[in-house]
Structures are given as structure tokens and as C-alpha cells.
Design a protein around this motif. Sequence first.
Motif, PDB file in Angstrom:
ATOM      1  N   MET A 120      46.585  40.441  30.892  1.00  0.00           N
ATOM      2  CA  MET A 120      46.253  40.975  32.406  1.00  0.00           C
ATOM      3  C   MET A 120      46.409  39.931  33.434  1.00  0.00           C
ATOM      4  SD  MET A 120      42.441  43.079  32.203  1.00  0.00           S
ATOM      5  CE  MET A 120      42.468  43.492  33.921  1.00  0.00           C
ATOM      6  N   GLU A 121      47.226  40.236  34.481  1.00  0.00           N
ATOM      7  CA  GLU A 121      47.636  39.320  35.602  1.00  0.00           C
ATOM      8  C   GLU A 121      46.266  38.915  36.481  1.00  0.00           C
ATOM      9  OE1 GLU A 121      50.648  41.006  37.852  1.00  0.00           O
ATOM     10  OE2 GLU A 121      52.024  41.384  36.045  1.00  0.00           O
ATOM     11  N   LYS A 122      45.391  39.720  36.612  1.00  0.00           N
ATOM     12  CA  LYS A 122      44.309  39.477  37.651  1.00  0.00           C
ATOM     13  C   LYS A 122      43.100  39.882  36.481  1.00  0.00           C
ATOM     14  CE  LYS A 122      46.520  39.661  42.063  1.00  0.00           C
ATOM     15  NZ  LYS A 122      46.642  40.434  43.448  1.00  0.00           N
ATOM     16  N   HIS A 123      41.834  39.211  37.021  1.00  0.00           N
ATOM     17  CA  HIS A 123      40.859  39.564  36.392  1.00  0.00           C
ATOM     18  C   HIS A 123      39.685  39.641  37.417  1.00  0.00           C
ATOM     19  CE1 HIS A 123      42.968  37.920  32.841  1.00  0.00           C
ATOM     20  NE2 HIS A 123      41.989  39.029  32.124  1.00  0.00           N
ATOM     21  N   ASN A 124      38.652  40.562  37.339  1.00  0.00           N
ATOM     22  CA  ASN A 124      37.422  40.631  38.093  1.00  0.00           C
ATOM     23  C   ASN A 124      36.111  40.508  37.120  1.00  0.00           C
ATOM     24  OD1 ASN A 124      37.323  43.034  37.014  1.00  0.00           O
ATOM     25  ND2 ASN A 124      37.290  44.151  39.019  1.00  0.00           N
ATOM     26  N   GLU A 125      35.081  40.505  37.872  1.00  0.00           N
ATOM     27  CA  GLU A 125      33.748  40.618  36.992  1.00  0.00           C
ATOM     28  C   GLU A 125      33.641  41.711  36.088  1.00  0.00           C
ATOM     29  OE1 GLU A 125      34.081  40.609  40.314  1.00  0.00           O
ATOM     30  OE2 GLU A 125      33.060  38.837  41.123  1.00  0.00           O
ATOM     31  N   VAL A 126      34.074  42.880  36.572  1.00  0.00           N
ATOM     32  CA  VAL A 126      34.054  44.185  35.392  1.00  0.00           C
ATOM     33  C   VAL A 126      34.958  43.716  34.299  1.00  0.00           C
ATOM     34  CG1 VAL A 126      34.598  46.359  35.238  1.00  0.00           C
ATOM     35  CG2 VAL A 126      33.638  45.557  37.360  1.00  0.00           C
ATOM     36  N   SER A 127      36.061  43.287  34.264  1.00  0.00           N
ATOM     37  CA  SER A 127      36.964  43.208  33.154  1.00  0.00           C
ATOM     38  C   SER A 127      36.488  41.845  32.289  1.00  0.00           C
ATOM     39  CB  SER A 127      38.525  42.682  33.652  1.00  0.00           C
ATOM     40  OG  SER A 127      38.374  41.586  34.492  1.00  0.00           O
ATOM     41  N   TRP A 128      36.069  40.926  32.955  1.00  0.00           N
ATOM     42  CA  TRP A 128      35.434  39.867  32.159  1.00  0.00           C
ATOM     43  C   TRP A 128      34.042  40.583  31.320  1.00  0.00           C
ATOM     44  CZ3 TRP A 128      36.792  34.772  31.533  1.00  0.00           C
ATOM     45  CH2 TRP A 128      37.933  34.353  32.148  1.00  0.00           C
ATOM     46  N   THR A 129      33.122  41.236  32.159  1.00  0.00           N
ATOM     47  CA  THR A 129      31.976  41.630  31.424  1.00  0.00           C
ATOM     48  C   THR A 129      32.432  42.603  30.237  1.00  0.00           C
ATOM     49  OG1 THR A 129      30.808  41.340  33.623  1.00  0.00           O
ATOM     50  CG2 THR A 129      29.633  43.120  31.983  1.00  0.00           C
ATOM     51  N   ALA A 130      33.537  43.549  30.526  1.00  0.00           N
ATOM     52  CA  ALA A 130      33.717  44.356  29.579  1.00  0.00           C
ATOM     53  C   ALA A 130      34.253  43.588  28.273  1.00  0.00           C
ATOM     54  CB  ALA A 130      34.994  45.425  29.963  1.00  0.00           C
TER      55      ALA A 130
END
Length: 306
Positions: A120-130
Motif C-alpha cells: 500500500m502506498e498510504k496507510h491510515n489508522e484503519v489499515s494499521w489496525t486491520a
Amino acid sequence: MYATSPSNIYDASRVFSRMPEPDLVSWTTIITAWAQHGYGEEALRLFLEFLHGSIPVDESILSSCLSACASLAALKSGKWVHSYIIKSGFGSHIHVGSSLIDMYCKCGSIKDACKFFDGMEKHNEVSWTAMISGYAHHGLTEEALALFHKMTKVGLKPDGITFIGVLTACSHVGLVKEGWQYFESMQNDYGLDVTINHFACVVDLLGRAGELDKAEDVINTAPFPSKTLLWRTLLGACNKHGNIRVGNRIAELLVKLEPDEPSTYVSLSNIYASSFMWDHLVEVRSRTREVNINKHPGCSWIEIAT
């Protein structure tokens, strides 16, 4: 309005079927409703029907389809949706990407989830948490905790769901001290509200480690009017460790709180069976027949080609 309640989902479906020209919003609403209420097959069937039309997809409807695949553990269907996401150009959307990670993790393909996350080029809190939650539920504690610390280092603030993944990871390998530190840091370091699910993780953490008395102390101090979830978690730990004394007392408490809940009787039966207390086992099963309580049958499924 109908779609918000599981008991009214069929009413929502009837309203939808009578619409002469449903738009993207109505399609997304009904597909999401079926997926969220546990009807993954129906959600995917509607998505296939939607694709025969001329309305372009958006990230919400794709995320709902991935959620349906995750609930069914339908890896092949999930991969098909993934391929469609790539073709339709939504592969770079963070919301869709987070749903893909969750789908792969829940379908048992942690390698595919990790591969997609790393790409993934970008991450947010949701992707990290998943990804953290996926590692945790697969028993990969070191990976989950390492990713959590990496998340905080890049400046992202974890939320309550993130900490459920972290506490679950600690529980799987008995990291009692570390788990308790994470639990306390939720409020002290991040100012997050501690929910009953976080308390359940702590009770499970202590219960798995055999510290049943400490787990019971945690339940007694938990600030919730209803604690049946916590007591059931502790009863499961008593079953694992064969603690008849504590298990029997908690089971009697749960019977008073939820007299029609079959899982309480099943757990108590398992405790007696593991201790070869056959007379008590027969007594519990006779009791369930007297009050007409039936255990919900388990099920399994496979994917077949059509």
C-alpha cells in the motif's frame, strides 16, 4: 430505515425490489445491510446483479462485498472481488485496502494480507489496525506488537479497536504483564474510553494464564451494569483449566442472569467431563432438557464451483 435492524432486513429488501430504477446509494444500502447482518451470500448475489447494470461502483459497495466474503471465509470469492477492484481502479483507496486486509485475514490468508499491506502506498489508522488484528487472531504476537509500535512511531494514534488487537495478541501467548501495561496505557497515554470488550480481553488474558482470582477481581471492579460477557469469558477459562470450584459458582451466577443461554450449560458440562464427574454431567444435561434449552448446532461450509 428498515436496513438498520436485522429483523426488518426483508422489509428493506421488498422496498428495494419495488424501486423502478435503484441508484448507487440504494444498491449500496441494501448490499451493506445484508453483509452487516450476516447474510453474506445474499450480499454477494446482489453485487453480481448490480454488475449487470450500468451504474459504476464506488468504494463503499466494494468494501461491503469484501466484508461479506470475510464473514463467509470465502477466500476464492474474496480474491475475485480483489481482482475486480484492481480492474476498476480502486486498489489504491485506503478504505478498500483496509477491507481487503481484513478479508484476507479472516479468510485465513495472512500472507496475502501482509503482502497487500506492505504494498500500500498510504496507510491510515484503519489499515494499521486491520493488519494488527489479523496478526493477533492468527497467533502472531510478535508481528502484531511490532506493527503496533511501528504505527505509533509514524505518528498515528491507535484507537480502541487497535488495542483489542494488541490485547488479543498478548492473550494468545500469556504476556500478562505486557497486556496489563497496554490496557492501562489506553487511558493514561491515549485518553481512550475503556469498553467492556477491552475488559473481556483482560479477563481472557488473565484466565488463559490461570490467574482466575485476579480475573474475577477485574470483573468485580468493571464499571458496567451488565457483566455477563465478562463472566462467560471467565467461565471459559475455568473450563480450560478444569477449575470446578470457580466454574460451578460462575455458572450458577450466569444461569440466574441468563437462564436461557445454552453456552453456560455447555461450558459447565465440559468442565465436569474434563474432570470425569459423570454424575454431575448427567445432572446438567437433564437440567437443560427440563427447562427446554437447546444448544445451537454448529455448521461448516465449503466453496464449490458453479
